[in-house]
Scaffold this active site. Sequence first.
Site, PDB file in Angstrom:
ATOM      1  CG  ASP A 216      49.833  25.950 -10.308  1.00 17.05           C
ATOM      2  OD1 ASP A 216      49.308  25.324  -9.375  1.00 17.05           O
ATOM      3  OD2 ASP A 216      50.885  25.583 -10.867  1.00 17.05           O
ATOM      4  CG  HIS A 269      50.220  22.058  -9.241  1.00 15.74           C
ATOM      5  ND1 HIS A 269      50.662  23.019  -8.358  1.00 15.74           N
ATOM      6  CD2 HIS A 269      51.011  20.976  -9.038  1.00 15.74           C
ATOM      7  CE1 HIS A 269      51.700  22.537  -7.670  1.00 15.74           C
ATOM      8  NE2 HIS A 269      51.925  21.298  -8.063  1.00 15.74           N
ATOM      9  CD  GLU A 340      54.990  19.742  -6.374  1.00 15.89           C
ATOM     10  OE1 GLU A 340      55.890  19.811  -5.536  1.00 15.89           O
ATOM     11  OE2 GLU A 340      54.279  20.719  -6.687  1.00 15.89           O
TER      12      GLU A 340
END
Length: 612
Positions: A216, A269, A340
């Site tokens: 991440d 991310h 996201e």
Amino acid sequence: MKTFVASIVAAVAFIPATLAVQANPLPIPQHIEWGHSGPIAIDHHLSFHAPKNAILSDAIKRTTKLIWKEKYEPVVVQGPPANYTPFPTLSQSKRGVKHTLKKIDVVVTDLKADLQAGVDESYTLDIPAGNTGVIKAKTVWGALHALSTLEQLVISDGGSGLEIEEPVSIKDSPKFIHRGVMLDTGRNFLPVEAILRQIDALAWAKLNVFHWHIDDSQSWPIDIKAHPEMTKDAYSKKFTYSHADVKKIISYAKARGVRVIPEIDMPGHSSSGWKQIDPKIVACADSWWSNDVWSLHTAVEPNPGQLDILYPGTYKAIESVYNELSGIFSDDYFHVGFDEVHQGCYNFSSLVRDYFKADPSRDYTDLGQYFIDHALPIFQNKKDRRVIMWEDVITAIGGVTAKHVPKNVIMQTWNNGPNNTKLLTSQGYDVIVSSSDFYYLDCGHGGWVTNDPRYNVNYSPALDASISDAFAADPSTAYSPTTYNYGGAGGSWCAPYKTWQRIYDYDITVGLTAAEAKHVLGGETPLWAEQNDATTVDSKLWPRAAALAESLWSGNRDASGKKRVNQATFRILEFRERLVGRGVGAAPLQPRYCLKHPHACDLMYDQNAVIA
Ligand SMILES: *[C@@H]1O[C@H](CO)[C@@H](O)[C@H](O)[C@H]1NC(C)=O
Ligand SMILES: *[C@@H]1O[C@H](CO)[C@@H](O)[C@H](O)[C@H]1NC(C)=O
């Protein structure tokens, strides 16, 4: 008094006819029928006559070793007996052993079927009153499930031997082909042994997918030979996975019927690792994620960073990383993220600013589409490849989305409960359900960002000028003065804690038409790792993932269509005891008293109370 009696009678009607048997395998098989002729001893030299196959013979060795090492003594007394009283005890009338199981014949019709999505996992298992049992399966993978069931049928005979309490006949197959757990090794690292331990438990629960969210923005833990510099962003040299580690995990999992699906989350991310290749690949890596000044907000959590969609070097890097990893991971599925993707981050990219300036009709869906058009051909690098993305690529309101995503991309849904499952399946996408409202195992442990005034219960953001911007932007959720424990009691965005009952009860096809339901491949219970590492992974995952396992294998309803969470209680309690005995630190669910006194810890005397 009359209604009282009626409720007892109603309760008895839901009790399966297996009262004298304590073994209670999880997931409960689709069809299980116990006989009544009495216990069958397990011969000390129990042999398996199986076709020649390395995976099968290793599994048989493991089963044999496990049952004798475990010598399992059931704790839970399955109940209640027919004369139900609030505190039943089952009188186990031990009858003489008439038979000894000496041999199990294993028949597998297709030894070649690879472990890939949709492979046949069905099996039958017969232990008759006699000395020979039979396992039949189409594939090795079905035979492995038969062995895991067998392991849960065998119990101690009270002395030094083992027994199966009654003859038994099982016919079993999964309801959903995709039954998984997601572990995140980007926020905090998990050592290889900790991962292997989870894979053991996955196999015991008949879960067949380990979705590995490898990296991440916070860290890049996996060696990439084409770019050795990437692991400069691992937490330390010790906190990395070599290619040998990865291969070990894949083959260990495969030997247990568990697919390993890797995830490299792109373009969101993404910071660690990528920025070592070339800092220009990552937009907004050096920004502050900013909750104080909303117009500078660049990420949902620290640290910010997203691949710059318009920088050509991005795709060169993606191609070399993806080609290398997809050469190691053997599964047809590869998860490429798209979780996201934040608009604000791209305010920090001059390429994106110029792109919008050059044509004011462009918006963030054009930008998202640019990524899809340039990255998907790279991802589609073999014939049977199926790419998985988080649903955000379609559904993220206020995020970067794309206009057209091919329908062969599998969507993993996590927002809005059943609504998004409906939305995506109605558009024709195959879907993996991991609803944050039901399946997120990291929720309810409190927030983790620091210097957070919301922990102060006397605090009111409306009175705090420094974050009034943020409050204005999103008054309904995170910064509402009425929700100090934002997201509900428990102080994390997705509180409360997801209990095993909540997981078990969730119907992942609720509200779908039959055609839509066909697009639901199954589910995954994710454990994001901001607050998880090797010290907590066992107890956060287990036994809750076992609730998912049964719900996706044989369903959460009984033959009459009623929710059977009450009956599953006994199974999950027993399964947890087995896990602990086998070396997995599964969390306790109740005082041990409750295990030994079935129904003593029920909230409602009425056994129909939660079966609606
Ligand atoms: C990005 O930049 C634009 C223009 O300067 C600004 O209006 C906006 O608030 C910034 N942030 C986000 C999250 O879009
Ligand atoms: C799902 O949609 C319904 C109907 O629009 C709405 O009332 C409900 O709040 C939505 N649920 C979630 C979890 O978004």
